[in-house]
Design a protein around this motif. Structure first.
Motif, mmCIF file in Angstrom:
data_model
loop_
_atom_site.group_PDB
_atom_site.id
_atom_site.type_symbol
_atom_site.label_atom_id
_atom_site.label_comp_id
_atom_site.label_asym_id
_atom_site.label_seq_id
_atom_site.Cartn_x
_atom_site.Cartn_y
_atom_site.Cartn_z
ATOM 1 N N THR A 8 39.766 44.099 37.010
ATOM 2 C CA THR A 8 40.201 42.698 36.935
ATOM 3 C C THR A 8 40.947 42.318 38.209
ATOM 4 O OG1 THR A 8 40.660 43.236 34.650
ATOM 5 C CG2 THR A 8 41.275 41.043 35.377
ATOM 6 N N LEU A 11 38.508 42.015 41.223
ATOM 7 C CA LEU A 11 37.712 40.786 41.248
ATOM 8 C C LEU A 11 38.593 39.586 41.609
ATOM 9 C CD1 LEU A 11 34.754 40.014 40.912
ATOM 10 C CD2 LEU A 11 35.188 39.503 38.514
ATOM 11 N N GLN A 12 39.832 39.609 41.126
ATOM 12 C CA GLN A 12 40.762 38.540 41.510
ATOM 13 C C GLN A 12 41.018 38.582 43.007
ATOM 14 O OE1 GLN A 12 44.312 37.516 38.950
ATOM 15 N NE2 GLN A 12 43.711 39.423 37.996
ATOM 16 N N MET A 15 38.250 37.068 44.816
ATOM 17 C CA MET A 15 38.232 35.616 44.671
ATOM 18 C C MET A 15 39.312 34.964 45.546
ATOM 19 S SD MET A 15 40.200 33.263 42.692
ATOM 20 C CE MET A 15 40.008 31.499 42.648
ATOM 21 N N HIS A 46 45.401 24.366 42.565
ATOM 22 C CA HIS A 46 45.675 24.124 41.142
ATOM 23 C C HIS A 46 44.402 24.326 40.333
ATOM 24 C CE1 HIS A 46 49.798 22.823 40.577
ATOM 25 N NE2 HIS A 46 49.753 22.040 41.630
ATOM 26 N N LYS A 47 43.303 23.739 40.833
ATOM 27 C CA LYS A 47 42.037 23.740 40.092
ATOM 28 C C LYS A 47 41.561 25.163 39.789
ATOM 29 C CE LYS A 47 37.235 22.299 40.576
ATOM 30 N NZ LYS A 47 36.243 21.702 41.474
ATOM 31 N N TYR A 48 41.707 26.052 40.765
ATOM 32 C CA TYR A 48 41.188 27.409 40.572
ATOM 33 C C TYR A 48 42.237 28.392 40.053
ATOM 34 C CZ TYR A 48 36.792 25.904 42.521
ATOM 35 O OH TYR A 48 35.593 25.261 42.717
ATOM 36 N N GLY A 49 43.384 27.870 39.656
ATOM 37 C CA GLY A 49 44.364 28.715 38.973
ATOM 38 C C GLY A 49 45.381 29.385 39.876
ATOM 39 N N LEU A 50 45.345 29.120 41.184
ATOM 40 C CA LEU A 50 46.247 29.831 42.096
ATOM 41 C C LEU A 50 47.717 29.447 41.911
ATOM 42 C CD1 LEU A 50 43.440 30.348 43.408
ATOM 43 C CD2 LEU A 50 44.568 30.295 45.615
ATOM 44 N N ILE A 53 49.297 31.805 38.160
ATOM 45 C CA ILE A 53 48.730 33.135 37.910
ATOM 46 C C ILE A 53 49.485 33.960 36.858
ATOM 47 C CG2 ILE A 53 48.154 35.371 38.971
ATOM 48 C CD1 ILE A 53 47.501 33.758 41.542
ATOM 49 N N LYS A 57 48.084 31.821 29.113
ATOM 50 C CA LYS A 57 47.045 30.827 28.881
ATOM 51 C C LYS A 57 47.505 29.793 27.856
ATOM 52 C CE LYS A 57 43.015 33.535 30.134
ATOM 53 N NZ LYS A 57 42.455 32.627 31.141
ATOM 54 N N VAL A 62 46.940 31.243 34.007
ATOM 55 C CA VAL A 62 45.817 32.148 34.237
ATOM 56 C C VAL A 62 45.849 33.338 33.276
ATOM 57 C CG1 VAL A 62 45.076 33.894 35.934
ATOM 58 C CG2 VAL A 62 45.318 31.501 36.614
ATOM 59 N N GLY A 63 47.063 33.702 32.856
ATOM 60 C CA GLY A 63 47.179 34.873 31.981
ATOM 61 C C GLY A 63 47.129 36.174 32.762
ATOM 62 N N GLY A 64 47.430 36.090 34.050
ATOM 63 C CA GLY A 64 47.478 37.302 34.870
ATOM 64 C C GLY A 64 48.873 37.903 34.862
ATOM 65 N N SER A 68 48.746 40.559 39.980
ATOM 66 C CA SER A 68 47.713 39.567 40.326
ATOM 67 C C SER A 68 48.289 38.532 41.284
ATOM 68 C CB SER A 68 47.223 38.813 39.088
ATOM 69 O OG SER A 68 46.883 39.678 38.053
ATOM 70 N N TYR B 186 34.054 28.545 42.978
ATOM 71 C CA TYR B 186 34.731 29.841 42.954
ATOM 72 C C TYR B 186 34.876 30.279 41.510
ATOM 73 C CZ TYR B 186 36.090 28.766 47.727
ATOM 74 O OH TYR B 186 36.056 28.461 49.061
ATOM 75 N N MET B 187 35.062 31.557 41.340
ATOM 76 C CA MET B 187 35.515 32.017 40.036
ATOM 77 C C MET B 187 36.882 31.382 39.804
ATOM 78 S SD MET B 187 34.834 36.103 40.269
ATOM 79 C CE MET B 187 34.998 36.342 42.035
ATOM 80 N N HIS B 188 37.225 31.105 38.546
ATOM 81 C CA HIS B 188 38.580 30.664 38.239
ATOM 82 C C HIS B 188 39.418 31.917 37.996
ATOM 83 C CE1 HIS B 188 41.981 29.071 36.007
ATOM 84 N NE2 HIS B 188 41.718 27.901 36.582
ATOM 85 N N ALA B 189 40.655 31.909 38.520
ATOM 86 C CA ALA B 189 41.502 33.099 38.373
ATOM 87 C C ALA B 189 41.624 33.486 36.896
ATOM 88 C CB ALA B 189 42.872 32.847 38.988
ATOM 89 N N GLY B 190 41.812 32.484 36.038
ATOM 90 C CA GLY B 190 41.919 32.762 34.602
ATOM 91 C C GLY B 190 40.591 33.196 34.012
ATOM 92 N N ILE B 192 38.522 35.109 35.405
ATOM 93 C CA ILE B 192 38.351 36.536 35.682
ATOM 94 C C ILE B 192 39.006 37.363 34.568
ATOM 95 C CG2 ILE B 192 38.914 38.406 37.296
ATOM 96 C CD1 ILE B 192 38.791 36.278 39.561
ATOM 97 N N ILE B 193 40.189 36.924 34.160
ATOM 98 C CA ILE B 193 40.884 37.626 33.064
ATOM 99 C C ILE B 193 40.013 37.551 31.803
ATOM 100 C CG2 ILE B 193 43.023 37.741 31.695
ATOM 101 C CD1 ILE B 193 43.833 37.988 34.590
ATOM 102 N N TYR B 196 36.774 39.782 31.772
ATOM 103 C CA TYR B 196 36.955 41.194 31.439
ATOM 104 C C TYR B 196 37.394 41.402 29.991
ATOM 105 C CZ TYR B 196 35.685 43.208 35.870
ATOM 106 O OH TYR B 196 34.956 43.630 36.951
#
Lengths: 390, 262
Positions: A8, A11-12, A15, A46-50, A53, A57, A62-64, A68, B186-190, B192-193, B196
């Motif tokens: 995980t 892959l993060q 990304m 914001h859109k891609y969760g950066l 993190i 959720k 993101v739930g990282g 992460s 892009y993959m979304h960071a969440g 990816i979680i 998996y």
């Protein structure tokens, strides 16, 4: 003990790296020159969760985990230190205060918009006369029982993100007699519903700085700013503890930023020494170049491991303060050295703004200062070591 | 709408090396990615889902390591994933591969199937069309744009060398995507979680044997026989003549006559 990143995390990392390369890198030089952060880029992050993190959720995050988050900080800082600090202040200073000390209602109201992409946050602790001595706060918050509000007066300086942020965590004295125990934390909007300045709040122009010039960094003044008592995080007097806890976590992000700045500079220098020919051969053929790069990479790796360790301790729910302080102390010193050596390897070209190592060196200096200076880190570390205990 | 995307994991390099003994690509040590055209197919599928609703299922045939390509597709927003992986599938050419994938698709179900136009490692552009033939559904190759979709038809723009075609096809149908079809998100960071946390369905030969003839798959079942493969051999330095244009013409013609080219 396992030093391998999980699938995980890998892959993060991939990304974040692609995002940084494709979205951040092309804008970094111009943002530095103009000293304006690109808000379209902020929206994309914001859109891609950066920007959310290490948050659940349940609130749109993101739930990282913190590891992460550290991976993201490293990848974006490889190409732009300003983007690193923009993410860091929002994530580990602003959001963490609400996540760790907010009630369920406060999390829904304040944390959710910060991590679902609709708002950006900042953190107001430092004042013109309260830097490393954060306990010397002069901003006050007076409770008005009639309206169940606090009235805030005072001013903060070096508030990162404040030029465009919506939500600020403001620390203010609710009881001057109690010292650090008289400081409370408040969620203070910087904008009203229409996006105009919140009544009583004034945000200055960007403060001109040596590095991280693209990051927004302003003075924020409060003149009879009224916020509902429901915006207070934790109890009255809990503010100092909240700030210190947030900064402990923030330091992991800054350590990761240092690793990124240094690795980014090293990568640039690596590419350069293979191309640059002097005395009839590429300068990478000289052992002095090879050894210098070997030293640089070794130090980066050491800092990276310290950073990841601090993140893993935090993720395990254990006391991570000293490990985070050690990671930041070491990594910030390392980043300054490595970026300086990268400039040196690239000679006159490295000193030019056309090459990104010049920017990395300027950006690196602040890492020894903000979120606790290197001297403060040594206070934290030696305190944990009980050096002065009887 | 049930949208299915077939993807392939390919080596992330143009410098693929051949194993001189087997004449097959050496994949060890080369980072793997989702084939570019296939990734455009994923993006188009996700956009289609956002437009008309439904689900996006992603299917990949490959070794167990292809799992990460499917996780990436899930992290981009695909709903579920199938990995077709078995020793019996190894060595399949395009024909055998299409048999395996189309057999799986019969079990999974579909309204629209996306594949990439072609993979950067083999460049055959055969698997997509062969899947459509096996399934007995219409196909549009070189899909550049999705213009319209209804419950019964899809209208697309197909790229040609010197023109394009606007084609309306009845559903279900198969589209082979080119990169211009959609810029992958892009993959979304969440995501990816979540990716998996999800289960990927792994189907081996046993899971498909009721619909597959074992004689038609794998190395032995593949009609393609690779006699020899070789990389480009570097050419010599060539001959340089310092002459006038007229003399150059004469010299070139003489050389061509000498080699019986003209």
């Amino acid at each position: 003990m396992d030093f391998k990143l999980s699938k995980t995390h890998l892959l993060q990392q991939e990304m974040y790296r692609k995002f940084a390369e494709n979205e951040v890198k092309p804008l970094a030089e111009e943002m530095d020159e103009t000293e304006v952060y690109n808000l379209d880029l902020l929206a994309k992050m914001h859109k891609y969760g950066l920007m959310g993190i290490p948050y659940s959720k349940e609130y749109g995050g993101v739930g990282g985990d913190y590891l992460s988050y550290a991976l993201c900080m490293e990848e974006v800082s490889k190409v732009d230190g300003s983007t690193g600090i923009t993410i860091s202040v929002h994530t580990s200073l602003c959001c963490s205060c609400i996540d760790s000390f907010g009630t369920e209602e406060q999390k829904q109201k304040f944390l959710r918009p910060l991590i679902d992409g609709s708002k950006t946050g900042c953190f107001g602790l430092t004042e013109p006369n309260a830097g490393s001595d954060a306990a010397g706060q002069q901003t006050t918050a007076v409770y008005d029982a009639e309206t169940d509000e606090y009235i805030i007066n005072g001013g903060k300086i070096f508030t990162t993100n404040s030029g465009f942020a919506d939500t600020n965590i403001c620390f203010a004295l609710t009881d001057k007699k109690l010292g650090t125990k008289g400081i409370s934390a408040f969620v203070v909007p910087l904008k009203d519903e229409e996006g105009n300045a919140y009544p009583g709040v004034t945000v200055s122009e960007n403060i001109k700085r040596m590095g991280i010039r693209a990051a927004s960094n302003c003075e924020v003044s409060y003149e009879n700013v009224r916020v509902p008592a429901a915006n207070r995080l934790g109890k009255e007097g809990a503010g100092f503890k909240i700030a210190m806890k947030a900064l402990d976590g923030g330091r992991i992000g800054i350590a990761a930023q240092c690793v990124g700045l240094a690795q980014g500079a090293l990568n640039e220098a690596m590419a350069y020494v293979k191309e640059r020919k002097q005395f009839g051969r590429p300068i990478s053929a000289f052992q002095t170049t090879q050894f210098k790069l070997a030293d640089m990479q070794t130090k980066i790796d050491a800092a990276r491991l310290m950073t990841w360790r601090a993140a893993c301790i935090k993720d395990a729910g254990e006391n991570y303060g000293p490990a985070a302080a050690m990671a930041k102390l070491f990594a910030s010193d390392m980043a300054n050295n490595v970026c300086r050596e990268a400039v040196q390897l690239m000679g006159g070209y490295g000193y030019c703004r056309e090459y990104p190592v010049e920017r990395a060196l300027r950006d690196a200096k602040i890492t020894e200062i903000y979120e606790g200076t290197s001297e403060v880190m040594k206070m934290v570390i030696s305190g944990a070591m009980k050096v002065n205990a009887k | 709408m049930k949208i299915v995307v077939c993807i392939k994991q390919v080596p992330d390099t143009n410098e693929v090396k051949l194993d001189p003994k087997t004449n097959r690509l050496i994949r060890d040590g080369v980072p793997s990615i989702i084939n570019h055209d296939d990734k455009a197919g994923i993006e188009a599928a996700l956009q289609l889902k956002e437009r008309v609703g439904g689900t996006v299922t992603v299917v990949c045939m490959g070794p167990p390591q292809a799992d990460v390509a499917l996780r990436e597709a899930l992290a981009m927003g695909c709903d579920d994933a199938y990995l077709l992986s078995a020793r019996e599938f190894g060595g399949s050419d395009t024909c055998a591969t299409a048999i395996i994938i189309s057999s799986a698709l019969k079990k999974i179900g579909y309204d629209i199937v996306f594949t990439g136009r072609q993979a950067i490692d083999g460049d055959t552009a055969q698997v997509g069309p062969q899947i459509a033939e096996n399934l007995g559904i219409p196909q549009v190759s070189y899909t550049e744009e999705l213009i319209d979709v209804t419950d019964e038809t899809i209208t697309v723009k197909r790229q040609y060398e010197d023109r394009y075609h606007i084609i309306e096809a009845p559903l279900p149908c198969l589209l082979t995507a080119i990169q211009e079809l959609a810029e992958p998100r892009y993959m979304h960071a969440g995501g990816i979680i979540d990716a998996y946390a999800k289960d990927i369905t792994v189907w081996g030969f046993e899971d498909l044997k009721d619909v597959i003839n074992p004689d038609h798959i794998g190395l032995m079942g593949s009609p393609t026989k690779v006699v020899t493969s070789f990389g480009k051999m570097p050419k010599g330095a060539g001959t340089k003549l310092e002459v006038t244009p007229e003399e150059a013409v004469e010299a070139i013609i003489a050389k061509m006559e000498e080699r019986h080219i003209i």
